[in-house]
Design a protein around this motif. Structure first.
Motif, PDB file in Angstrom:
ATOM      1  N   VAL A 113      11.548  12.273   2.384  1.00 46.75           N
ATOM      2  CA  VAL A 113      10.352  11.799   2.262  1.00 46.75           C
ATOM      3  C   VAL A 113       9.702  12.217   0.147  1.00 46.75           C
ATOM      4  O   VAL A 113       9.317  11.973   0.173  1.00 46.75           O
ATOM      5  CB  VAL A 113       8.994  11.671   3.080  1.00 46.75           C
ATOM      6  N   ARG A 114      10.248  13.564   0.551  1.00 47.23           N
ATOM      7  CA  ARG A 114      10.056  14.456  -0.533  1.00 47.23           C
ATOM      8  C   ARG A 114      11.057  13.556  -1.906  1.00 47.23           C
ATOM      9  O   ARG A 114       9.907  14.029  -2.959  1.00 47.23           O
ATOM     10  CB  ARG A 114      11.061  15.620  -0.197  1.00 47.23           C
TER      11      ARG A 114
ATOM     12  N   MET B  70       8.565  12.328  -5.267  1.00 45.03           N
ATOM     13  CA  MET B  70       9.457  12.850  -5.953  1.00 45.03           C
ATOM     14  C   MET B  70       9.513  11.505  -6.990  1.00 45.03           C
ATOM     15  O   MET B  70       9.822  11.442  -8.667  1.00 45.03           O
ATOM     16  CB  MET B  70      10.459  13.788  -6.662  1.00 45.03           C
ATOM     17  N   ALA B  71      10.518  10.384  -6.914  1.00 46.18           N
ATOM     18  CA  ALA B  71      10.480   9.336  -7.526  1.00 46.18           C
ATOM     19  C   ALA B  71       9.496   8.546  -8.098  1.00 46.18           C
ATOM     20  O   ALA B  71       9.527   7.493  -9.586  1.00 46.18           O
ATOM     21  CB  ALA B  71      11.368   8.511  -6.758  1.00 46.18           C
TER      22      ALA B  71
ATOM     23  N   GLN C 233      -2.354   8.881 -23.630  1.00 48.62           N
ATOM     24  CA  GLN C 233      -3.543   8.698 -24.897  1.00 48.62           C
ATOM     25  C   GLN C 233      -5.015   8.568 -23.783  1.00 48.62           C
ATOM     26  O   GLN C 233      -6.434   8.753 -24.167  1.00 48.62           O
ATOM     27  CB  GLN C 233      -3.225   8.576 -25.777  1.00 48.62           C
ATOM     28  N   SER C 234      -4.519   8.446 -22.429  1.00 44.30           N
ATOM     29  CA  SER C 234      -5.313   7.938 -21.858  1.00 44.30           C
ATOM     30  C   SER C 234      -6.559   9.164 -21.164  1.00 44.30           C
ATOM     31  O   SER C 234      -7.538   8.860 -20.268  1.00 44.30           O
ATOM     32  CB  SER C 234      -4.829   6.964 -20.131  1.00 44.30           C
ATOM     33  N   GLY C 235      -5.779  10.010 -21.160  1.00 46.18           N
ATOM     34  CA  GLY C 235      -6.247  11.345 -20.182  1.00 46.18           C
ATOM     35  C   GLY C 235      -5.700  12.062 -18.948  1.00 46.18           C
ATOM     36  O   GLY C 235      -6.117  12.736 -18.105  1.00 46.18           O
ATOM     37  N   VAL C 236      -5.132  11.305 -18.215  1.00 49.00           N
ATOM     38  CA  VAL C 236      -4.019  11.266 -17.175  1.00 49.00           C
ATOM     39  C   VAL C 236      -3.074  12.503 -17.394  1.00 49.00           C
ATOM     40  O   VAL C 236      -2.732  12.522 -18.258  1.00 49.00           O
ATOM     41  CB  VAL C 236      -3.021  10.557 -16.794  1.00 49.00           C
ATOM     42  N   SER C 237      -3.372  13.350 -16.325  1.00 47.94           N
ATOM     43  CA  SER C 237      -2.162  14.470 -16.410  1.00 47.94           C
ATOM     44  C   SER C 237      -0.937  14.717 -15.437  1.00 47.94           C
ATOM     45  O   SER C 237      -1.368  13.808 -14.621  1.00 47.94           O
ATOM     46  CB  SER C 237      -3.426  15.594 -16.197  1.00 47.94           C
ATOM     47  N   VAL C 238      -0.604  15.587 -15.536  1.00 45.67           N
ATOM     48  CA  VAL C 238       1.292  15.691 -15.257  1.00 45.67           C
ATOM     49  C   VAL C 238      -0.001  16.565 -13.025  1.00 45.67           C
ATOM     50  O   VAL C 238       0.311  15.935 -12.393  1.00 45.67           O
ATOM     51  CB  VAL C 238       1.964  16.792 -15.693  1.00 45.67           C
ATOM     52  N   ALA C 239      -1.022  16.662 -13.771  1.00 48.01           N
ATOM     53  CA  ALA C 239      -1.193  17.448 -12.098  1.00 48.01           C
ATOM     54  C   ALA C 239      -2.381  16.103 -11.296  1.00 48.01           C
ATOM     55  O   ALA C 239      -1.887  16.696 -10.057  1.00 48.01           O
ATOM     56  CB  ALA C 239      -2.540  18.545 -12.715  1.00 48.01           C
ATOM     57  N   GLN C 240      -3.159  15.816 -12.289  1.00 47.78           N
ATOM     58  CA  GLN C 240      -3.430  14.144 -11.707  1.00 47.78           C
ATOM     59  C   GLN C 240      -2.370  13.382 -10.240  1.00 47.78           C
ATOM     60  O   GLN C 240      -2.525  13.214  -9.427  1.00 47.78           O
ATOM     61  CB  GLN C 240      -4.513  13.227 -11.884  1.00 47.78           C
ATOM     62  N   ILE C 241      -1.726  13.385 -11.187  1.00 47.49           N
ATOM     63  CA  ILE C 241      -0.447  12.229 -10.990  1.00 47.49           C
ATOM     64  C   ILE C 241       0.488  12.862  -9.688  1.00 47.49           C
ATOM     65  O   ILE C 241       0.943  12.856  -8.742  1.00 47.49           O
ATOM     66  CB  ILE C 241       0.523  12.070 -11.821  1.00 47.49           C
ATOM     67  N   ALA C 242       0.712  14.464 -10.160  1.00 50.49           N
ATOM     68  CA  ALA C 242       1.496  15.675  -8.721  1.00 50.49           C
ATOM     69  C   ALA C 242       0.472  15.630  -7.640  1.00 50.49           C
ATOM     70  O   ALA C 242       1.218  15.199  -6.465  1.00 50.49           O
ATOM     71  CB  ALA C 242       1.769  16.615  -9.322  1.00 50.49           C
ATOM     72  N   TYR C 243      -0.410  15.802  -7.804  1.00 52.35           N
ATOM     73  CA  TYR C 243      -2.090  15.947  -6.722  1.00 52.35           C
ATOM     74  C   TYR C 243      -1.227  14.159  -5.652  1.00 52.35           C
ATOM     75  O   TYR C 243      -1.670  14.111  -4.680  1.00 52.35           O
ATOM     76  CB  TYR C 243      -2.895  16.377  -6.801  1.00 52.35           C
ATOM     77  N   GLN C 244      -1.388  13.432  -6.806  1.00 49.21           N
ATOM     78  CA  GLN C 244      -1.979  12.212  -6.028  1.00 49.21           C
ATOM     79  C   GLN C 244      -0.805  12.024  -5.505  1.00 49.21           C
ATOM     80  O   GLN C 244      -0.758  10.885  -3.437  1.00 49.21           O
ATOM     81  CB  GLN C 244      -1.573  10.909  -7.158  1.00 49.21           C
ATOM     82  N   TRP C 245       0.311  12.869  -5.822  1.00 51.79           N
ATOM     83  CA  TRP C 245       1.901  12.068  -5.017  1.00 51.79           C
ATOM     84  C   TRP C 245       1.777  13.469  -3.452  1.00 51.79           C
ATOM     85  O   TRP C 245       3.079  13.691  -3.015  1.00 51.79           O
ATOM     86  CB  TRP C 245       2.305  12.000  -5.251  1.00 51.79           C
ATOM     87  N   GLY C 246       0.583  14.256  -3.169  1.00 55.20           N
ATOM     88  CA  GLY C 246       1.073  15.355  -2.521  1.00 55.20           C
ATOM     89  C   GLY C 246       1.269  17.127  -2.772  1.00 55.20           C
ATOM     90  O   GLY C 246       1.798  17.693  -2.226  1.00 55.20           O
TER      91      GLY C 246
END
Length: 111
Positions: A55-56, A60-61, A73-86
């Motif tokens: 699952v991890r 991660m993939a 440029q859209s304002g998306v951050s690493v944190a947002q994506i990381a949080y989205q995937w738990g």
């Protein structure tokens, strides 16, 4: 580096990944006729990893795919994506991401 193609949605662990993706029709999960230990041993035998590791790796993939496809440029951050995937520990996420993908998640987002 983790490749999404290495992790098949039709593989035995796909239902475990589904439990980590929010969906009201999948909760509560159905009970398995196997004991947790038997499930873990069988999974390790066939997938050469524990269900948790599987699952991890899938999470991660998928985070990697989102970072690679995101427009910085859209304002998306690493944190947002990381949080989205738990991934709630961002330092741990960055460390594990670098180990698995060979670069920092911020580098993937920028390129």
């Amino acid at each position: 580096m983790i490749e999404t193609s290495d992790i098949s949605i039709n593989s035995p662990g796909a239902s475990l990944v589904a439990l980590h993706e929010p969906s009201p029709d999948r909760w509560p999960p159905r009970r398995s006729p196997l004991s947790p230990r038997a499930l873990q041993e069988g999974f390790r035998k066939h997938m050469d990893m524990t269900p948790t590791e599987y699952v991890r790796r899938v999470r991660m993939a998928r985070a990697h795919d989102m970072l690679a496809q995101a427009d910085p440029q859209s304002g998306v951050s690493v944190a947002q994506i990381a949080y989205q995937w738990g991934f709630t520990n961002l330092g741990g996420f960055a460390r594990d991401y670098r180990r698995h993908c060979g670069q920092l998640p911020s580098t993937t987002l920028r390129t």
